[in-house]
Write a protein that holds these residues in place. Structure first.
Motif, PDB file in Angstrom:
ATOM      1  N   ARG A 136      19.988-105.616   7.191  1.00  0.00           N
ATOM      2  CA  ARG A 136      19.084-106.461   6.409  1.00  0.00           C
ATOM      3  C   ARG A 136      19.043-107.881   6.981  1.00  0.00           C
ATOM      4  NH1 ARG A 136      21.385-106.376   1.307  1.00  0.00           N
ATOM      5  NH2 ARG A 136      22.522-108.240   1.899  1.00  0.00           N
ATOM      6  N   ASP A 137      20.224-108.405   7.374  1.00  0.00           N
ATOM      7  CA  ASP A 137      20.270-109.755   7.936  1.00  0.00           C
ATOM      8  C   ASP A 137      19.509-109.825   9.265  1.00  0.00           C
ATOM      9  OD1 ASP A 137      21.742-110.600   5.769  1.00  0.00           O
ATOM     10  OD2 ASP A 137      23.676-110.404   6.793  1.00  0.00           O
ATOM     11  N   ALA A 138      19.644-108.774  10.078  1.00  0.00           N
ATOM     12  CA  ALA A 138      18.911-108.744  11.347  1.00  0.00           C
ATOM     13  C   ALA A 138      17.407-108.643  11.108  1.00  0.00           C
ATOM     14  CB  ALA A 138      19.393-107.582  12.203  1.00  0.00           C
ATOM     15  N   ALA A 139      17.000-107.865  10.099  1.00  0.00           N
ATOM     16  CA  ALA A 139      15.576-107.704   9.793  1.00  0.00           C
ATOM     17  C   ALA A 139      14.976-108.984   9.213  1.00  0.00           C
ATOM     18  CB  ALA A 139      15.380-106.544   8.822  1.00  0.00           C
TER      19      ALA A 139
ATOM     20  N   GLU B   1      15.407-111.941  10.143  1.00  0.00           N
ATOM     21  CA  GLU B   1      15.012-112.869  11.209  1.00  0.00           C
ATOM     22  C   GLU B   1      13.589-112.609  11.680  1.00  0.00           C
ATOM     23  OE1 GLU B   1      17.885-112.728  14.351  1.00  0.00           O
ATOM     24  OE2 GLU B   1      19.548-113.170  13.008  1.00  0.00           O
ATOM     25  N   LYS B   2      13.057-111.415  11.358  1.00  0.00           N
ATOM     26  CA  LYS B   2      11.692-111.019  11.700  1.00  0.00           C
ATOM     27  C   LYS B   2      11.435-111.121  13.198  1.00  0.00           C
ATOM     28  CE  LYS B   2       9.933-112.014   7.164  1.00  0.00           C
ATOM     29  NZ  LYS B   2       9.135-112.818   6.300  1.00  0.00           N
ATOM     30  N   ASP B   3      12.446-110.782  13.973  1.00  0.00           N
ATOM     31  CA  ASP B   3      12.324-110.718  15.420  1.00  0.00           C
ATOM     32  C   ASP B   3      12.088-109.257  15.779  1.00  0.00           C
ATOM     33  OD1 ASP B   3      12.605-110.657  18.162  1.00  0.00           O
ATOM     34  OD2 ASP B   3      14.324-112.011  18.191  1.00  0.00           O
ATOM     35  N   ALA B   4      10.864-108.949  16.195  1.00  0.00           N
ATOM     36  CA  ALA B   4      10.478-107.557  16.450  1.00  0.00           C
ATOM     37  C   ALA B   4      11.368-106.904  17.504  1.00  0.00           C
ATOM     38  CB  ALA B   4       9.013-107.489  16.874  1.00  0.00           C
ATOM     39  N   LEU B   5      11.748-107.644  18.520  1.00  0.00           N
ATOM     40  CA  LEU B   5      12.588-107.065  19.578  1.00  0.00           C
ATOM     41  C   LEU B   5      13.974-106.711  19.048  1.00  0.00           C
ATOM     42  CD1 LEU B   5      12.721-106.159  22.476  1.00  0.00           C
ATOM     43  CD2 LEU B   5      13.433-108.472  23.112  1.00  0.00           C
TER      44      LEU B   5
END
Length: 195
Positions: free
Chosen positions: A142-145, A147-151
């Motif tokens: 969830r924390d990684a998502a 950031e809204k960084d598609a890569l």
């Protein structure tokens, strides 16, 4: 927050670090991923010694280093908080509880092995450990998502697919992700230099 140069408060921080890490290590069953979650709750959420993003970075370093993740996590957190003394205190506090517990169990191995209640308790702990690890995965994902960084999201999904569906060795996945991170960093650094 770095306590390594604050001499008056350093002893209190080292004692608190030792007690916290010892407690977490003594009552954590199921391996390093469980203790990492509890370290996050203790040092980020409760004590506010480390920022959440920084904790994720420290976990990534702990995961990529050889050895048990519980010890590696304690090393990076201890060093971040109090330098070399914090590192040594964290290592000692992390390895003492399993050492003591396993020493006692080895003395009474036969009695433990044949005891029905101990077997049932261990089976129950396995279920609890699975739940805690699932919690870690969901929180970190969830924390990684967020950031809204598609890569990053693509890398996370590809790593999961490689491990779960293709059964690729985790070492290769970690090395590939580390290489991608290095390439991304070099490319972003090059863009900043050109601007």
């Amino acid at each position: 927050m770095d306590f390594s140069s604050d001499q008056p408060g350093r002893g209190k921080v080292l004692l608190k670090l030792f007690i916290s890490t010892f407690y977490l290590s003594a009552f954590t069953f199921g391996g390093g991923y469980v203790i990492v979650t509890l370290m996050k709750r203790k040092f980020v959420d409760e004590y506010h010694w480390i920022e959440e993003q920084e904790m994720l970075d420290l976990v990534a370093i702990a995961q990529s280093a050889p050895g048990p993740i519980a010890v590696n996590g304690a090393i990076v957190v201890g060093y971040k908080l109090a330098g070399i003394p914090g590192l040594l205190i964290s290592i000692l506090a992390t390895i003492l509880p399993p050492f003591i517990i396993l020493s006692v169990i080895s003395l009474f191995y036969t009695a433990f092995r044949e005891n029905t209640y101990v077997g049932k308790a261990l089976a129950g702990m396995q279920a609890g450990v699975g739940a805690v690890i699932a919690d870690v995965v969901l929180n970190m994902g969830r924390d990684a998502a967020r950031e809204k960084d598609a890569l990053n999201i693509l890398i996370m999904a590809a790593a999961f697919a490689a491990a779960f569906f293709l059964e690729v060795n985790v070492v290769y996945i970690i090395l590939a992700c580390a290489a991608l991170g290095v390439v991304r960093t070099l490319l972003s650094h090059r863009k900043k230099v050109q601007q």
